[in-house]
Design a protein around this motif. Structure first.
Motif, mmCIF file in Angstrom:
data_model
loop_
_atom_site.group_PDB
_atom_site.id
_atom_site.type_symbol
_atom_site.label_atom_id
_atom_site.label_comp_id
_atom_site.label_asym_id
_atom_site.label_seq_id
_atom_site.Cartn_x
_atom_site.Cartn_y
_atom_site.Cartn_z
ATOM 1 N N UNK A 96 -0.716 10.703 -12.389
ATOM 2 C CA UNK A 96 -1.239 9.638 -12.922
ATOM 3 C C UNK A 96 -0.762 8.260 -13.137
ATOM 4 N N UNK A 97 0.363 7.961 -12.278
ATOM 5 C CA UNK A 97 1.115 6.713 -12.478
ATOM 6 C C UNK A 97 0.315 5.668 -11.863
ATOM 7 N N UNK A 98 0.695 4.623 -12.041
ATOM 8 C CA UNK A 98 0.221 3.330 -11.600
ATOM 9 C C UNK A 98 0.874 2.919 -10.271
ATOM 10 N N UNK A 99 -0.116 2.978 -9.241
ATOM 11 C CA UNK A 99 0.261 2.473 -7.961
ATOM 12 C C UNK A 99 -0.659 1.297 -7.242
ATOM 13 N N UNK A 100 -0.162 0.533 -6.862
ATOM 14 C CA UNK A 100 -1.087 -0.508 -5.998
ATOM 15 C C UNK A 100 -0.393 -0.378 -4.555
ATOM 16 N N UNK A 101 -1.233 0.035 -3.539
ATOM 17 C CA UNK A 101 -0.908 0.338 -2.264
ATOM 18 C C UNK A 101 -1.123 -0.929 -1.326
ATOM 19 N N UNK A 102 -0.344 -1.336 -0.461
ATOM 20 C CA UNK A 102 -0.440 -2.436 0.469
ATOM 21 C C UNK A 102 -0.422 -1.911 1.969
ATOM 22 N N UNK A 103 -1.398 -2.520 2.722
ATOM 23 C CA UNK A 103 -1.240 -1.825 4.124
ATOM 24 C C UNK A 103 -0.381 -3.091 5.168
ATOM 25 N N UNK A 104 -0.144 -4.168 4.575
ATOM 26 C CA UNK A 104 0.410 -5.326 5.290
ATOM 27 C C UNK A 104 1.482 -6.250 4.420
ATOM 28 N N UNK A 105 1.900 -7.075 5.097
ATOM 29 C CA UNK A 105 2.802 -8.124 4.087
ATOM 30 C C UNK A 105 1.825 -9.127 3.314
ATOM 31 N N UNK A 106 0.694 -9.191 3.608
ATOM 32 C CA UNK A 106 -0.188 -10.302 3.032
ATOM 33 C C UNK A 106 -0.556 -9.394 1.747
ATOM 34 N N UNK A 107 -1.124 -8.241 1.817
ATOM 35 C CA UNK A 107 -1.361 -7.625 0.746
ATOM 36 C C UNK A 107 -0.124 -7.365 -0.350
ATOM 37 N N UNK A 108 0.840 -7.082 0.317
ATOM 38 C CA UNK A 108 1.983 -6.883 -0.347
ATOM 39 C C UNK A 108 2.351 -8.155 -1.402
ATOM 40 N N UNK A 109 2.133 -9.369 -0.661
ATOM 41 C CA UNK A 109 2.564 -10.589 -1.526
ATOM 42 C C UNK A 109 1.530 -11.004 -2.412
#
Length: 229
Positions: free
Chosen positions: A143-156
């Motif tokens: 149940x942890x909090x995670x924001x996933x990104x698919x590329x560098x733009x989303x990560x930023x």
């Protein structure tokens, strides 16, 4: 932890079909409950290919799915599992912490209507990102909090938004949300999909999921679909 049993409505339907006389009070109750479940337009896999995807985990996926489903520009949301290494995990394995996966959602959205940045705002605005391995009554790394990104733009975008929240000191505790590269999403069993919509009288839905959804709606009214107000 959510404990799944045969849905109460399904039990009542079974009893009504086999044990009750026609036009009984029980049958009328079932009819009223069934008619209250809103009809959803289902999109095919081909239809969904036209949209962008985003992946988040923030506690029970029943709750998270319902929240993103209420957001304009979001076309479909699937409940599932992500963030671990085990292939094809089952609900029981994830729920009991036997995998590294978190309960997650796959969000199909129209970037012409809502941006990834706005979805990140929805994500952080609909749960407690300072709560480690827990949301509401649900505890465990699943149940942890995670924001996933698919590329560098989303990560930023994610990291910049976390920095903004920290700069504004909106929380009394550090943000513990993981920012993780998206690898794979396993769609959960079919009975989990649209669980809140299909099971409005489930005790967990009534006492945990719906109040969480309503709190989100109060703070993000401009982000809601017309029929979600």
């Amino acid at each position: 932890m959510k404990i799944l049993r045969i849905p109460f409505l399904a039990i009542i339907l079974l009893i009504s079909a086999n044990c009750q006389p026609k036009n009984s009070k029980a049958e009328k109750t079932v009819a009223q409950e069934t008619s209250s479940v809103p009809v959803k337009v289902m999109l095919s896999s081909e239809d969904l290919q036209e949209y962008e995807t985003a992946y988040f985990a923030s506690g029970c996926f029943w709750c998270v799915e319902a929240i993103f489903e209420s957001v304009k520009g979001v076309k479909e949301v699937h409940s599932g599992y992500s963030g671990g290494k085990e292939k094809n995990p089952t609900y029981e394995e994830v729920a009991y912490g036997r995998t590294g996966h978190a309960e997650a959602v796959e969000v199909f959205y129209d970037p012409k209507v809502i941006s990834f940045t706005q979805l990140v705002q929805v994500f952080f605005g609909s749960h407690d990102p300072t709560s480690l391995n827990r949301q509401g009554p649900d505890r465990g790394a699943q149940y942890r909090s995670v924001a996933f990104y698919k590329n560098a733009e989303e990560q930023k975008i994610i990291q910049d938004y976390i920095s903004l929240l920290e700069t504004k000191k909106l929380y009394n505790r550090p943000i513990v949300t993981q920012v993780a590269l998206f690898e794979v999403f396993y769609k959960a069993e079919e009975y989990h999909q649209d669980f809140e919509r299909k099971n409005p009288y489930n005790s967990y839905i009534r006492n945990v999921s719906i109040p969480r959804l309503n709190r989100f709606k109060e703070n993000f009214q401009s982000y809601l679909k017309e029929d979600s107000h």
